[in-house]
Design a protein around this motif. Structure first.
Motif, PDB file in Angstrom:
ATOM      1  N   GLU A  34      54.583  41.653  16.758  1.00 28.86           N
ATOM      2  CA  GLU A  34      55.236  41.675  15.787  1.00 28.86           C
ATOM      3  C   GLU A  34      57.183  41.874  16.395  1.00 28.86           C
ATOM      4  N   LYS A  55      61.540  38.509   7.322  1.00 26.77           N
ATOM      5  CA  LYS A  55      59.881  39.068   6.506  1.00 26.77           C
ATOM      6  C   LYS A  55      58.879  39.725   8.173  1.00 26.77           C
ATOM      7  N   ILE A  56      59.098  39.681   8.968  1.00 33.15           N
ATOM      8  CA  ILE A  56      58.662  40.576  10.329  1.00 33.15           C
ATOM      9  C   ILE A  56      59.658  42.252  10.127  1.00 33.15           C
ATOM     10  N   HIS A  57      60.619  42.732   9.283  1.00 31.20           N
ATOM     11  CA  HIS A  57      60.777  42.998   8.816  1.00 31.20           C
ATOM     12  C   HIS A  57      60.381  44.138   8.023  1.00 31.20           C
ATOM     13  N   GLN A  58      60.227  43.350   7.020  1.00 29.09           N
ATOM     14  CA  GLN A  58      59.477  43.958   5.631  1.00 29.09           C
ATOM     15  C   GLN A  58      58.023  44.287   6.437  1.00 29.09           C
ATOM     16  N   ARG A  59      57.091  43.920   6.602  1.00 27.77           N
ATOM     17  CA  ARG A  59      55.604  43.293   7.465  1.00 27.77           C
ATOM     18  C   ARG A  59      55.973  44.852   8.543  1.00 27.77           C
ATOM     19  N   LEU A  60      57.098  45.329   9.064  1.00 26.71           N
ATOM     20  CA  LEU A  60      56.692  46.028   9.948  1.00 26.71           C
ATOM     21  C   LEU A  60      56.603  47.299   9.015  1.00 26.71           C
ATOM     22  N   ALA A  86      50.986  45.355  16.235  1.00 26.95           N
ATOM     23  CA  ALA A  86      52.507  45.709  15.359  1.00 26.95           C
ATOM     24  C   ALA A  86      53.498  45.407  16.783  1.00 26.95           C
ATOM     25  N   GLN A 138      62.183  34.246   8.582  1.00 30.01           N
ATOM     26  CA  GLN A 138      61.757  35.031   9.729  1.00 30.01           C
ATOM     27  C   GLN A 138      61.956  36.535  10.310  1.00 30.01           C
ATOM     28  N   ASN A 170      55.868  47.944   5.839  1.00 28.96           N
ATOM     29  CA  ASN A 170      54.670  48.214   4.768  1.00 28.96           C
ATOM     30  C   ASN A 170      53.703  48.614   5.777  1.00 28.96           C
ATOM     31  N   SER A 171      53.755  48.365   7.487  1.00 27.77           N
ATOM     32  CA  SER A 171      52.508  48.248   8.103  1.00 27.77           C
ATOM     33  C   SER A 171      51.922  50.617   8.493  1.00 27.77           C
TER      34      SER A 171
END
Length: 139
Positions: A5, A114-119, A2, A111, A121-122
């Motif tokens: 990210e 995408k990173i906001h989404q991954r963060l 994280a 991009q 969802n993590s």
């Protein structure tokens, strides 16, 4: 993970602001040539270093370069900016500065999203605990 990210997110946000604020306009240091995307950015480890003492592998943006092109002299020129695979190098040869900056800004926004989404969802147990403590502190 994280933390990486978050660092990448900050780098991409910085680059987007740099583009939007006209950072790739003509440079007083090199007015005879157009600026090079990423290479003339403050985030480039070799900015202002003609000897290029830092290998491009030290740059955070290298992860966006296809593996087979990471050995190029300027690998950041081969970051695909759209679904068609148009790169910075493509725009240098076949496009305009405006087209390049528009494609770059769109890529950066994508991009970042995408990173906001991954963060989002993590699941970070420490983050969850901080949120719990924050809620307790508010009561």
């Amino acid at each position: 993970m994280a933390q990486d990210e978050h660092q990448m997110l900050e780098l991409l946000k910085f680059e987007l602001k740099f583009v939007e604020d006209g950072g790739y306009g003509r440079s007083p240091r090199t007015p005879w040539r157009p600026p090079y995307i990423f290479e003339d950015s403050p985030s480039c480890p070799n900015l202002g270093d003609p000897a290029r003492t830092h290998p491009c592998s030290e740059c955070r943006l290298i992860e966006f370069v296809p593996r087979e092109l990471r050995g190029e002299s300027w690998p950041c020129r081969f970051i695909p900016l759209d679904e068609e695979g148009k790169t910075i190098d493509y725009f240098y040869r076949c496009g305009t500065q405006i087209e390049l900056e528009e494609a770059l800004a769109g890529w950066l926004r994508g991009q970042i999203a995408k990173i906001h989404q991954r963060l989002a969802n993590s699941t970070d147990p420490l983050l969850e605990r901080r949120v719990e403590f924050s809620k307790l502190a508010e009561t």
